[in-house]
Scaffold this motif. Sequence first.
Motif, PDB file in Angstrom:
ATOM      1  N   UNK A 103      13.152   1.343 -58.762  1.00 22.42           N
ATOM      2  CA  UNK A 103      13.844   0.160 -58.242  1.00 22.42           C
ATOM      3  C   UNK A 103      13.165  -1.127 -58.692  1.00 22.42           C
ATOM      4  N   UNK A 104      12.406  -1.052 -59.774  1.00 19.34           N
ATOM      5  CA  UNK A 104      11.705  -2.223 -60.273  1.00 19.34           C
ATOM      6  C   UNK A 104      10.243  -2.200 -59.863  1.00 19.34           C
ATOM      7  N   UNK A 105       9.538  -3.257 -60.201  1.00 18.99           N
ATOM      8  CA  UNK A 105       8.103  -3.313 -59.925  1.00 18.99           C
ATOM      9  C   UNK A 105       7.893  -3.676 -58.459  1.00 18.99           C
ATOM     10  N   UNK A 106       7.391  -2.722 -57.688  1.00 19.90           N
ATOM     11  CA  UNK A 106       7.241  -2.880 -56.241  1.00 19.90           C
ATOM     12  C   UNK A 106       5.797  -3.209 -55.881  1.00 19.90           C
ATOM     13  N   UNK A 107       5.640  -3.898 -54.758  1.00 23.52           N
ATOM     14  CA  UNK A 107       4.318  -4.183 -54.207  1.00 23.52           C
ATOM     15  C   UNK A 107       4.024  -3.155 -53.131  1.00 23.52           C
ATOM     16  N   UNK A 108       2.925  -2.421 -53.287  1.00 21.93           N
ATOM     17  CA  UNK A 108       2.603  -1.371 -52.325  1.00 21.93           C
ATOM     18  C   UNK A 108       1.225  -1.631 -51.714  1.00 21.93           C
ATOM     19  N   UNK A 109       0.984  -1.120 -50.500  1.00 22.99           N
ATOM     20  CA  UNK A 109      -0.341  -1.251 -49.888  1.00 22.99           C
ATOM     21  C   UNK A 109      -1.321  -0.261 -50.500  1.00 22.99           C
ATOM     22  N   UNK A 110      -2.557  -0.672 -50.599  1.00 21.67           N
ATOM     23  CA  UNK A 110      -3.608   0.202 -51.130  1.00 21.67           C
ATOM     24  C   UNK A 110      -4.860   0.067 -50.267  1.00 21.67           C
ATOM     25  N   UNK A 111      -5.760   1.016 -50.431  1.00 17.83           N
ATOM     26  CA  UNK A 111      -7.110   0.912 -49.891  1.00 17.83           C
ATOM     27  C   UNK A 111      -8.045   0.589 -51.049  1.00 17.83           C
ATOM     28  N   UNK A 112      -8.863  -0.440 -50.877  1.00 18.31           N
ATOM     29  CA  UNK A 112      -9.803  -0.860 -51.907  1.00 18.31           C
ATOM     30  C   UNK A 112     -11.211  -0.408 -51.519  1.00 18.31           C
ATOM     31  N   UNK A 151       7.418  -3.326 -50.814  1.00 12.34           N
ATOM     32  CA  UNK A 151       8.331  -4.439 -51.054  1.00 12.34           C
ATOM     33  C   UNK A 151       8.851  -4.376 -52.493  1.00 12.34           C
ATOM     34  N   UNK A 152      10.176  -4.453 -52.643  1.00 15.98           N
ATOM     35  CA  UNK A 152      10.819  -4.353 -53.947  1.00 15.98           C
ATOM     36  C   UNK A 152      11.219  -5.739 -54.454  1.00 15.98           C
ATOM     37  N   UNK A 153      11.415  -5.873 -55.770  1.00 12.24           N
ATOM     38  CA  UNK A 153      11.668  -7.206 -56.333  1.00 12.24           C
ATOM     39  C   UNK A 153      12.962  -7.856 -55.856  1.00 12.24           C
ATOM     40  N   UNK A 154      13.916  -7.079 -55.352  1.00 18.84           N
ATOM     41  CA  UNK A 154      15.157  -7.681 -54.852  1.00 18.84           C
ATOM     42  C   UNK A 154      15.015  -8.184 -53.421  1.00 18.84           C
ATOM     43  N   UNK A 155      13.793  -8.091 -52.854  1.00 16.36           N
ATOM     44  CA  UNK A 155      13.552  -8.564 -51.495  1.00 16.36           C
ATOM     45  C   UNK A 155      13.650  -7.486 -50.435  1.00 16.36           C
ATOM     46  N   UNK A 156      14.142  -6.308 -50.790  1.00 16.94           N
ATOM     47  CA  UNK A 156      14.259  -5.229 -49.802  1.00 16.94           C
ATOM     48  C   UNK A 156      12.882  -4.636 -49.507  1.00 16.94           C
ATOM     49  N   UNK A 157      12.759  -4.025 -48.342  1.00 14.47           N
ATOM     50  CA  UNK A 157      11.500  -3.452 -47.897  1.00 14.47           C
ATOM     51  C   UNK A 157      11.726  -2.041 -47.375  1.00 14.47           C
ATOM     52  N   UNK A 158      10.708  -1.226 -47.513  1.00 16.14           N
ATOM     53  CA  UNK A 158      10.782   0.164 -47.076  1.00 16.14           C
ATOM     54  C   UNK A 158       9.521   0.480 -46.284  1.00 16.14           C
ATOM     55  N   UNK A 159       9.704   0.923 -45.040  1.00 15.63           N
ATOM     56  CA  UNK A 159       8.562   1.281 -44.193  1.00 15.63           C
ATOM     57  C   UNK A 159       8.295   2.775 -44.292  1.00 15.63           C
TER      58      UNK A 159
END
Length: 301
Positions: A170-179, A118-126
């Motif tokens: 594209x800015x600070x994105x939220x990405x999935x991780x394994x913890x 998820x990117x800060x402009x609201x766009x998403x990438x699968x």
Amino acid sequence: MRGRIAVAALVLLLSGCASAPAPDPSSWAVRPAPVTAGPEVRTATGDAARRAAEVAAAWPGSPAQQAWDHGYFPVEDATEWAPEGAFRSGADKAAYLSGHLDLATALPVSVSGLAEVRFPDGSRLTLPQRSAQDVLGRLTHRGDPCATDCDTRLTITAVRPGTTTVATSRGRATIPVWEFTLSGYDGPFRYPAVASQAPAPGPTVDLVDGVSTVLDSVSADGLVLTAGVPHGSCDTVRPGEVHETDRAVVLIGRVDHASSRHCDAALRFTPVEFRLSRPLGARTVLGLADGRPQAQPNLRG
């Protein structure tokens, strides 16, 4: 940072100095006065200019440009994140780096095999999801640099999905991780559950009359770029030059290499101001030797 170290190594090779780790320009303790390009625009000339033109011409439509503008292209190290204060001991660090890990929990399994950025402009990438099993395999099959404390082992007590933020093109994105939770540690060790779409770095080109630079800042009006020019301890840094197109900007550092044998092997970065003919805008700054994009400071977060 890895890209900056590669630039530094190349410059030292060309200047005949011994290799040393390149400092991050943003962390210079004492900044020398910038070498300014003056009020005029200095257009590139010579062999370095031809190389700059090749780099700029290859950028539009390239896999790197597509990933930079539309994909997931981290501009910071996004391979793993250790908890604050890790490690508890040298033995623990040696065990971790040697892959001496024992699994004492079940690994989660993805149903769809897909994950979302998820990117800060609201766009998403699968993107395809990187499995927890793949992460574990890479952790336990590292090279074994263990020289002391080799009997220590670490136990993985839990593995859960999570998220983190990463600086990208594209800015600070939220990405999935394994913890991954290790016995004795309160905070988890985190690993990306998606792979970067940035192409692998290609070979760098030997430069005869110019050096690559590291972008440090952009003026408020977008007309002046300040970039670090790497050089040897006795070298003289001169005003650099610029190659511009509608899509890209390539900076050429200029260094007069000293012939003295009494220079130390320390690598230095001197900030140099490069004036553009028009504001940088959405154009991308590309490395002269490797052709790779360089992030503006606001993207590094």
